[in-house]
Design an enzyme around this catalytic site. Sequence first.
Site, PDB file in Angstrom:
ATOM      1  N   GLY A  77       2.660   1.966  10.849  1.00 49.53           N
ATOM      2  CA  GLY A  77       3.624   3.056  10.712  1.00 49.53           C
ATOM      3  C   GLY A  77       4.332   3.430  11.999  1.00 49.53           C
ATOM      4  CG  ASN A 111      -1.692   1.233   1.444  1.00 49.87           C
ATOM      5  OD1 ASN A 111      -1.812   2.045   0.519  1.00 49.87           O
ATOM      6  ND2 ASN A 111      -2.260   1.404   2.626  1.00 49.87           N
ATOM      7  CD1 TRP A 112       3.844   1.454  -2.617  1.00 57.55           C
ATOM      8  CD2 TRP A 112       4.022   2.751  -4.436  1.00 57.55           C
ATOM      9  NE1 TRP A 112       4.884   0.966  -3.379  1.00 57.55           N
ATOM     10  CE2 TRP A 112       5.007   1.746  -4.500  1.00 57.55           C
ATOM     11  CE3 TRP A 112       3.938   3.671  -5.481  1.00 57.55           C
ATOM     12  CZ2 TRP A 112       5.914   1.640  -5.565  1.00 57.55           C
ATOM     13  CZ3 TRP A 112       4.825   3.568  -6.539  1.00 57.55           C
ATOM     14  CH2 TRP A 112       5.808   2.564  -6.578  1.00 57.55           C
ATOM     15  CE  LYS A 113       0.108   3.433   4.789  1.00 56.48           C
ATOM     16  NZ  LYS A 113       0.048   3.577   6.222  1.00 56.48           N
ATOM     17  CD  GLU A 123      -3.297  -2.833   7.446  1.00 56.43           C
ATOM     18  OE1 GLU A 123      -2.233  -3.096   6.883  1.00 56.43           O
ATOM     19  OE2 GLU A 123      -3.903  -1.757   7.308  1.00 56.43           O
ATOM     20  CG  HIS A 147      -5.729   1.631   5.397  1.00 60.75           C
ATOM     21  ND1 HIS A 147      -5.336   2.574   6.320  1.00 60.75           N
ATOM     22  CD2 HIS A 147      -4.646   0.838   5.184  1.00 60.75           C
ATOM     23  CE1 HIS A 147      -4.069   2.352   6.642  1.00 60.75           C
ATOM     24  NE2 HIS A 147      -3.629   1.297   5.979  1.00 60.75           N
ATOM     25  CB  SER A 187       5.432  -2.011  12.049  1.00 61.72           C
ATOM     26  OG  SER A 187       4.998  -0.686  12.315  1.00 61.72           O
ATOM     27  CD  GLU A 202      -2.956   5.402   6.928  1.00 63.36           C
ATOM     28  OE1 GLU A 202      -2.975   5.471   5.687  1.00 63.36           O
ATOM     29  OE2 GLU A 202      -1.975   4.990   7.578  1.00 63.36           O
ATOM     30  N   GLY A 248       2.840  -1.302   4.272  1.00 58.82           N
ATOM     31  CA  GLY A 248       2.802   0.109   3.912  1.00 58.82           C
ATOM     32  C   GLY A 248       4.186   0.617   3.576  1.00 58.82           C
ATOM     33  N   GLY A 249       4.840   1.244   4.556  1.00 56.04           N
ATOM     34  CA  GLY A 249       6.131   1.903   4.332  1.00 56.04           C
ATOM     35  C   GLY A 249       7.164   1.052   3.618  1.00 56.04           C
TER      36      GLY A 249
HETATM   37  C1  PEP Z   1      -0.665   0.018   6.211  1.00 51.63           C
HETATM   38  O1  PEP Z   1      -0.838   1.221   6.196  1.00 51.63           O
HETATM   39  O2  PEP Z   1      -1.502  -0.731   5.686  1.00 51.63           O
HETATM   40  C2  PEP Z   1       0.526  -0.498   6.872  1.00 51.63           C
HETATM   41  C3  PEP Z   1       0.533  -1.753   7.225  1.00 51.63           C
HETATM   42  O3  PEP Z   1       1.553   0.383   7.062  1.00 51.63           O
HETATM   43  P1  PEP Z   1       3.020   0.052   7.646  1.00 51.63           P
HETATM   44  O4  PEP Z   1       3.488  -1.220   7.012  1.00 51.63           O
HETATM   45  O5  PEP Z   1       3.849   1.237   7.228  1.00 51.63           O
HETATM   46  O6  PEP Z   1       2.872  -0.063   9.118  1.00 51.63           O
END
Ligand code: PEP
Length: 248
Positions: free
Chosen positions: A167, A9-11, A161, A91, A207, A93, A228-229
Amino acid sequence: MRRKLAAGNWKMNGTGRNLVEIETLARDHAESVVDLILCPPATLIERAARVAGPVLIGGQDCHAEASGAHTGDISALQLRDAGARAVILGHSERREAHEEDSAMVREKARAAHAENLTAIICVGETLAQREAQNTLDIIGAQLSLSVPDSATGHNTVIAYEPIWAIGTGKVPSTDQIGEVHDFIRSRLERRFGAGVGRSVRLLYGGSVKPDNAAQIFAVSNVDGALVGGASLRAADFSPIVAALEATA
Ligand code: PEP
């Protein structure tokens, strides 16, 4: 046997110059034994789909309707038309910043299914909910309200999640992840029967990094990760995919 899945997920990150990361990922995992989905921002979907090879491209949200007066929104029909094959829904967010509730997520998932998109439906608890020992109640409610009756193992993936892990660099213990994933599996089996209930893939997200991926992938009922990141650069995502491939 469920095929493992690594989703990124590049957001709201990335422009055309970052497409090289998807090309690299596609090249490094051309013959992968796991499925790969990368969800860049909507502006990149069409270009990403052209260079992604075996990597499926997904959106990060869709509207519940196919078209209409919804400025700034994007429909499942439009995602499919741009080359997407999947979409992340619910998600945290979006649940938080756009006040999306589980009923809205369910309607979006229905729309995704109607367009033949795989809906990656996210559920997860806050830290306060976990500390109050409400995690399973929260996940159970999100699951029953967010997942439509049209769900199958082919068109639906559930991503657990924990909001406090996204994050932050904080990751639940493997026992905590296993407890929630086993719970989600049993709820799916109870609602959809053993066939469908056992075929829906369950991803862990929050994470996930190259150095903790193998540990997480060893947990029961973890069929992969939503990242994500660490999905932004092939150099980070690729070792996570490799750790998943090693379990397949
Ligand atoms: C996400 O936003 O779906 C996520 C899992 O982010 P991260 O891996 O950066 O915690």
